[in-house]
Structure formats: C-alpha cells, structure tokens
Motif scaffolding. Sequence first.
Motif, short mmCIF file in Angstrom:
data_model
loop_
_atom_site.label_atom_id
_atom_site.label_comp_id
_atom_site.label_asym_id
_atom_site.label_seq_id
_atom_site.Cartn_x
_atom_site.Cartn_y
_atom_site.Cartn_z
N SER A 134 -47.26 -15.20 -8.54
CA SER A 134 -45.92 -14.62 -8.36
C SER A 134 -45.65 -13.57 -9.42
O SER A 134 -46.00 -13.75 -10.59
CB SER A 134 -44.87 -15.73 -8.49
N SER A 145 -42.43 -12.67 -9.77
CA SER A 145 -41.00 -12.87 -9.95
C SER A 145 -40.65 -13.25 -11.39
O SER A 145 -41.34 -14.08 -12.00
CB SER A 145 -40.53 -13.97 -9.00
N THR A 152 -38.22 -14.99 -12.18
CA THR A 152 -37.67 -16.36 -12.17
C THR A 152 -38.63 -17.33 -11.46
O THR A 152 -38.20 -18.31 -10.87
CB THR A 152 -36.30 -16.39 -11.47
N SER A 153 -39.89 -17.03 -11.55
CA SER A 153 -40.90 -17.76 -10.77
C SER A 153 -40.96 -19.25 -11.11
O SER A 153 -41.14 -19.65 -12.27
CB SER A 153 -42.27 -17.14 -11.02
N ILE A 154 -40.87 -20.08 -10.07
CA ILE A 154 -41.05 -21.52 -10.27
C ILE A 154 -42.53 -21.84 -10.50
O ILE A 154 -42.86 -22.84 -11.14
CB ILE A 154 -40.48 -22.35 -9.09
N ASN A 155 -43.41 -20.99 -9.99
CA ASN A 155 -44.84 -21.22 -10.23
C ASN A 155 -45.23 -20.90 -11.68
O ASN A 155 -46.14 -21.51 -12.23
CB ASN A 155 -45.68 -20.44 -9.22
N PRO A 170 -47.36 -19.29 -5.32
CA PRO A 170 -46.37 -19.55 -4.27
C PRO A 170 -47.00 -19.38 -2.89
O PRO A 170 -48.12 -18.88 -2.77
CB PRO A 170 -45.32 -18.44 -4.45
N GLU A 171 -46.24 -19.80 -1.89
CA GLU A 171 -46.60 -19.51 -0.49
C GLU A 171 -45.65 -18.44 0.01
O GLU A 171 -44.43 -18.58 -0.12
CB GLU A 171 -46.43 -20.79 0.34
N TYR A 172 -46.22 -17.36 0.53
CA TYR A 172 -45.43 -16.30 1.16
C TYR A 172 -45.80 -16.25 2.64
O TYR A 172 -46.95 -15.96 2.99
CB TYR A 172 -45.75 -14.93 0.54
N ASN A 173 -44.82 -16.51 3.49
CA ASN A 173 -45.04 -16.42 4.93
C ASN A 173 -46.31 -17.16 5.37
O ASN A 173 -47.17 -16.63 6.07
CB ASN A 173 -45.05 -14.94 5.37
N ARG A 174 -46.40 -18.39 4.84
CA ARG A 174 -47.50 -19.31 5.16
C ARG A 174 -48.88 -18.78 4.74
O ARG A 174 -49.91 -19.16 5.30
CB ARG A 174 -47.52 -19.68 6.66
N SER A 226 -43.29 -24.95 -4.27
CA SER A 226 -42.35 -24.32 -3.34
C SER A 226 -41.13 -25.23 -3.21
O SER A 226 -41.27 -26.45 -3.36
CB SER A 226 -43.02 -24.16 -1.97
N PRO A 227 -39.96 -24.65 -2.92
CA PRO A 227 -38.82 -25.53 -2.63
C PRO A 227 -39.04 -26.30 -1.33
O PRO A 227 -38.40 -27.33 -1.09
CB PRO A 227 -37.64 -24.56 -2.48
N GLY A 228 -39.94 -25.84 -0.48
CA GLY A 228 -40.18 -26.46 0.82
C GLY A 228 -40.98 -27.75 0.69
O GLY A 228 -41.72 -27.96 -0.28
C1 FNR Z 1 -41.03 -17.29 0.58
N1 FNR Z 1 -40.90 -18.66 0.46
C2 FNR Z 1 -41.71 -19.51 1.19
N2 FNR Z 1 -41.80 -20.86 0.90
C3 FNR Z 1 -42.65 -21.65 1.56
O1 FNR Z 1 -42.73 -22.83 1.28
N3 FNR Z 1 -43.42 -21.15 2.58
C4 FNR Z 1 -43.39 -19.83 2.93
O2 FNR Z 1 -44.12 -19.43 3.81
C5 FNR Z 1 -42.51 -18.97 2.22
N4 FNR Z 1 -42.44 -17.65 2.51
C6 FNR Z 1 -41.83 -16.78 1.64
C7 FNR Z 1 -41.99 -15.41 1.79
C8 FNR Z 1 -41.42 -14.55 0.87
C9 FNR Z 1 -41.65 -13.06 0.99
C10 FNR Z 1 -40.64 -15.06 -0.20
C11 FNR Z 1 -40.04 -14.12 -1.22
C12 FNR Z 1 -40.46 -16.39 -0.32
C13 FNR Z 1 -40.00 -19.23 -0.54
C14 FNR Z 1 -40.74 -19.41 -1.85
O3 FNR Z 1 -41.39 -20.66 -1.86
C15 FNR Z 1 -39.76 -19.34 -3.04
O4 FNR Z 1 -39.13 -18.08 -3.06
C16 FNR Z 1 -40.47 -19.61 -4.35
O5 FNR Z 1 -39.52 -19.59 -5.39
C17 FNR Z 1 -41.54 -18.55 -4.62
O6 FNR Z 1 -42.30 -18.88 -5.75
P1 FNR Z 1 -42.03 -18.19 -7.16
O7 FNR Z 1 -42.10 -16.69 -6.98
O8 FNR Z 1 -40.63 -18.60 -7.60
O9 FNR Z 1 -43.08 -18.73 -8.06
#
Ligand code: FNR
Length: 184
Positions: A12, A14, A16-19, A77-81, A114-116
């Motif tokens: 990430s 970011s 404020t990255s949680i990772n 992180p996961e972005y768009n799976r 991830s928050p998910g």
């Molecule tokens: C996300 N997020 C997200 N979460 C997840 O569990 N699965 C996903 O596919 C996605 N997709 C996704 C796409 C994009 C472009 C963003 C910006 C975010 C949410 C993501 O988990 C969350 O924003 C985390 O905080 C990202 O990690 P970092 O950057 O905080 O370390």
Amino acid sequence: MKSYKVGYVVGSLSSTSINRLLARALVRLAPPELVMNEIEIKHLPLYSQDFDADYPPVARAFKQAIADVDALLFVTPEYNRSIPGALKNAIDWGTRPWGQNAFTHKPTGVIGASPGAIGTAVAQQHLRGVLSFCNAPLMNAVEAYVQFKPGLITAEGDVTDEGTSKFLQNYLSQLHAFIAQQTQ
Ligand code: FNR
C-alpha cells in the motif's frame, strides 16, 4: 543464533495504511532471528521494457535490496479482489531485464489485512500465482488473513488483541522455520 535478513514490502502507498500497521506489528513480534527491514516501492516509476537497457537508480536499488536479503515478506492490501497495481509494478521491476529475476529462489511469505471478513484472501491467492511464476519458494502454511478492526494495531505497532498477537507470533515463527529450511 543464526539470524536471517527479511525484507518486507508493504503493498500500500496509503499514508494511513492498515497494512503498514500490520508490518510494524510484525517487526515487533518477530523472533530475534529475523532481522526485518522495509524494501520500499513508492518511488518506483511505472515499469516499461524501455527501461531494460538502462535501469534507473531507484530500480537498481530495489533489486539490490532484494539481492541483499535472505527472504521476503509481502504485506499487502486487496484491491478489487487482487493485488494493488503499485505492488504488481514493483514485482515487474524486480523480474527484469529478462534473465535477471531478483526473486529466483528467494524464500517468501505473504500476509495482508483488510476491514473485510476474508482479510485479503483473494489478493494473496493472486500474489501467490505471480510469485510462483517468479520462482520464489512460498511458505504454503500457515496462511494469515487479518481482518482489521479499528484499534486492532496501534500507530506504534502494538497488537491490542491477545489472540491476534499470538497468531501473528506463530506466523512469524513458521516463517523463520521456512526460511531456515530453504537456506540450508
Ligand atoms: C479496496 N478495499 C478492498 N478490500 C477488500 O477486502 N477487498 C477488495 O477487493 C478491496 N478493494 C479495494 C479497492 C480499492 C481501489 C481500494 C482503495 C480499497 C478496501 C481496503 O481493504 C481498505 O481500503 C484497506 O484499508 C486498504 O489497505 P491499506 O492501504 O490501508 O493498507
């Protein structure tokens, strides 16, 4: 005590990255045998084959940092799976020019938050596929999918939940065993 240099890559960019918080926690929880330092990706430009004839200093430094460690740990992180573009870009830089793949035979772990509820599971599967092609031996088990709730990890990297802390410690101890076995 034999120690191992582990370069960790945070997927990430970011602020404020949680990772990044997770990476900080892992540095704190790591056994003394694992000497953890970040390998940064944020200054890498977008990769193009046009660079192959003359890699820019930032990319040379990135590849050298990989060469200098015994093992790698991706905290993503996961972005768009899938994995963030910035991370894929960094991996692409690491694999080129052709024949100079920095990941070959480099023991590697993957982890993410991830928050998910599935805690980056799909991104990690994609990352495993990419790193497998890059010929990096991957720790298969244990896996670590961290569901991040606000306050789980402090800004300093303290894990506030005892179960999560123990789980991460076990992950790191398994990573240590994997690296030791791979580098015999
Ligand atoms: C996300 N997020 C997200 N979460 C997840 O569990 N699965 C996903 O596919 C996605 N997709 C996704 C796409 C994009 C472009 C963003 C910006 C975010 C949410 C993501 O988990 C969350 O924003 C985390 O905080 C990202 O990690 P970092 O950057 O905080 O370390």
